[in-house]
Design a protein around this motif. Structure first.
Motif, PDB file in Angstrom:
ATOM      1  N   ALA A  81      -0.976  -2.423  -6.322  1.00 39.36           N
ATOM      2  CA  ALA A  81      -1.014  -1.020  -5.824  1.00 39.36           C
ATOM      3  C   ALA A  81      -1.269   0.261  -6.974  1.00 39.36           C
TER       4      ALA A  81
ATOM      5  N   ARG B 170      -0.817   9.014  -4.395  1.00 37.50           N
ATOM      6  CA  ARG B 170      -2.020   9.704  -4.140  1.00 37.50           C
ATOM      7  C   ARG B 170      -1.221  11.146  -3.443  1.00 37.50           C
TER       8      ARG B 170
ATOM      9  N   ILE C  94      -4.410  -0.172  -8.493  1.00 35.42           N
ATOM     10  CA  ILE C  94      -5.540   0.483  -7.842  1.00 35.42           C
ATOM     11  C   ILE C  94      -5.351   2.005  -7.989  1.00 35.42           C
TER      12      ILE C  94
ATOM     13  N   ALA D  10       0.585   3.066  -3.216  1.00 32.52           N
ATOM     14  CA  ALA D  10      -0.705   3.881  -3.568  1.00 32.52           C
ATOM     15  C   ALA D  10      -0.558   5.086  -2.447  1.00 32.52           C
ATOM     16  N   GLN D  11      -0.313   4.959  -1.262  1.00 30.37           N
ATOM     17  CA  GLN D  11      -0.038   6.145  -0.529  1.00 30.37           C
ATOM     18  C   GLN D  11       0.766   7.218  -1.215  1.00 30.37           C
TER      19      GLN D  11
ATOM     20  N   ASP E 193       0.851  -1.354  -0.014  1.00 29.62           N
ATOM     21  CA  ASP E 193       0.038   0.050  -0.077  1.00 29.62           C
ATOM     22  C   ASP E 193       0.856   1.224  -0.041  1.00 29.62           C
TER      23      ASP E 193
ATOM     24  N   ASP F 156       2.488  -7.329  -4.810  1.00 28.23           N
ATOM     25  CA  ASP F 156       1.861  -6.344  -4.029  1.00 28.23           C
ATOM     26  C   ASP F 156       2.007  -4.930  -4.625  1.00 28.23           C
ATOM     27  N   SER F 157       3.159  -4.330  -4.955  1.00 25.05           N
ATOM     28  CA  SER F 157       3.453  -2.999  -5.669  1.00 25.05           C
ATOM     29  C   SER F 157       2.571  -2.833  -7.129  1.00 25.05           C
TER      30      SER F 157
END
Length: 425
Positions: free
Chosen positions: A346, A312, A349, A308-309, A305, A342-343
């Motif tokens: 993200a 944004r 997303i 994603a953080q 995540d 995982d990356s």
């Protein structure tokens, strides 16, 4: 579309179908020896890339990528002031183009030629780096359109100006700011020089991303200031640092001049692309106080995540197209695979949220030699960091494929389907 257009336009790369997969070869160049060991840090030398460049570029092509971040060793191109040797970039960049891979050329990756006394604080630095950039761009005019003026300005200023480990060996916040201001001026002059050669050249601004947090309310202000420092180089070159900027007073207190800050507002450049360098083992920072009151920064391993953080955060601030310009995990193949999965998830997303994340780079393509080598005394084999798609044999320097190669090839072959269409409207 999985490749960059021949003459790239930002509008085309923020369309729903736009995405590129990339890789890169670690290219840190620190030409000044560490006093007690006499060691320099030239990753191309330590990993054997100078001798194996043709093999390495073929490995990149085997991944199916149509883009690569690729660094040029300025200290070899211009070994003495005004003496140019373009053989290495002519061969390597030419070969990449022959392979159908568009280079994002990394012009400066931390280190400078030793003849540039005072390094970034040499008053001639901005003009010298612009001259070098102009010379390289001229050789590939009409063929290469992507250049990173300087990789990770903040990390460069930290090691050169805050810690004093790299030239010009300054220490403290005043040293950090002095080096950062010089670096930023050099970036502006480099972009101006590149676009004077070809107005269609686009600068890809790449910096290390940190995400600060603290469980201590008393450190909230310090955490906010550290987070603002993360953005400082991008804010400077794009002319955002004015009297209303959160760091204005802090910059003046530590030696920045108002006239220098005004220069950046008068010479502001665009940010057509922002590259985010992020690593789960380095990027998250946790501030806390030790028992004796000393400030300590820990680096907890971050979940996927994190991507994603950060996406944004940067999109809210700059509204520029973003791409993951470096990422990998260190450790076992399984650990690296988890981070890849995982990356990339993200990134998908972010695209569903309408944030223009337009690329992903696994870096390094094969293992690198950790920076601790320069200050260490052990055999270079003891400093190999397992981060690549290919493992680097610490003795022979052979590149051994791991299952990650197949995983990344599958992503590249899947193209846009691996990350989905960018939500628009």
């Amino acid at each position: 579309m999985t490749s960059l257009p021949l003459r790239p336009q930002a509008s085309r790369l923020t369309a729903p179908q736009a995405f590129w997969w990339s890789t890169g070869i670690e290219d840190t160049f620190i030409t000044e020896p560490w006093p007690s060991t006499g060691r320099t840090l030239d990753e191309y030398e330590l990993t054997g890339h100078y001798e194996r460049w043709a093999e390495d570029l073929s490995l990149a092509a085997a991944l199916g990528v149509k883009t690569i971040r690729y660094g040029i060793p300025w200290h070899r191109v211009e070994p003495a002031r005004g003496q140019w040797d373009w053989d290495f970039p002519d061969k390597t960049l030419g070969r990449l183009l022959d392979l159908g891979i568009d280079p994002i050329v990394d012009l400066v990756h931390y280190g400078l030629p030793r003849w540039l006394h005072g390094a970034y604080l040499n008053p001639d630095y901005p003009e010298r780096v612009a001259e070098y950039a102009s010379g390289l761009a001229g050789r590939f005019q009409g063929r290469i359109f992507w250049y990173t003026p300087l990789n990770e300005p903040r990390i460069t200023a930290w090691y050169c100006g805050r810690l004093g480990w790299w030239p010009p060996f300054r220490r403290g916040w005043s040293g950090f700011i002095a080096v950062m201001m010089a670096i930023a001026r050099g970036i502006v002059r480099t972009v101006q020089a590149l676009q004077a050669v070809d107005p269609e050249i686009l600068a890809v601004h790449v910096d290390a991303t940190d995400l600060y947090e603290t469980p201590d309310p008393a450190l909230a202000g310090e955490g906010e200031r550290r987070q603002e420092i993360v953005f400082l180089s991008l804010d400077l070159v794009s002319g955002r640092v004015n009297r209303e900027h959160p760091l204005w007073a802090w910059l003046l207190h530590h030696g920045a001049g108002e006239s220098d800050l005004a220069w950046f507002q008068e010479n502001a450049i665009d940010l057509p692309f922002i590259g985010l360098n992020l690593y789960p083992m380095f990027t998250k920072k946790r501030l806390q106080r030790e028992a004796r009151g000393r400030l300590r920064i820990r680096q907890p391993y971050a979940p996927g995540d994190l991507v994603a953080q950060l996406g944004r955060l940067y999109h809210a601030r700059y509204k520029s197209p973003l791409f993951v310009s470096e990422t990998a995990s260190i450790g076992s193949v399984a650990k690296r695979q988890r981070w890849m999965d995982d990356s990339i998830a993200a990134v998908k997303i972010l695209r569903t949220e309408g944030i223009p994340m337009v690329g992903y780079t696994w870096w390094p393509m094969f293992d690198m030699v950790a920076w601790a080598y320069r200050q260490g005394t052990r055999n270079p084999a003891n400093y190999v960091a397992p981060m690549g798609l290919w493992d680097l044999d610490p003795v022979t320097l052979d590149r051994t494929p791991t299952p990650l190669v197949g995983s990344y090839q599958a992503c590249v072959a899947g193209g846009i389907s691996a990350v989905g269409l960018l939500k628009t409207g």
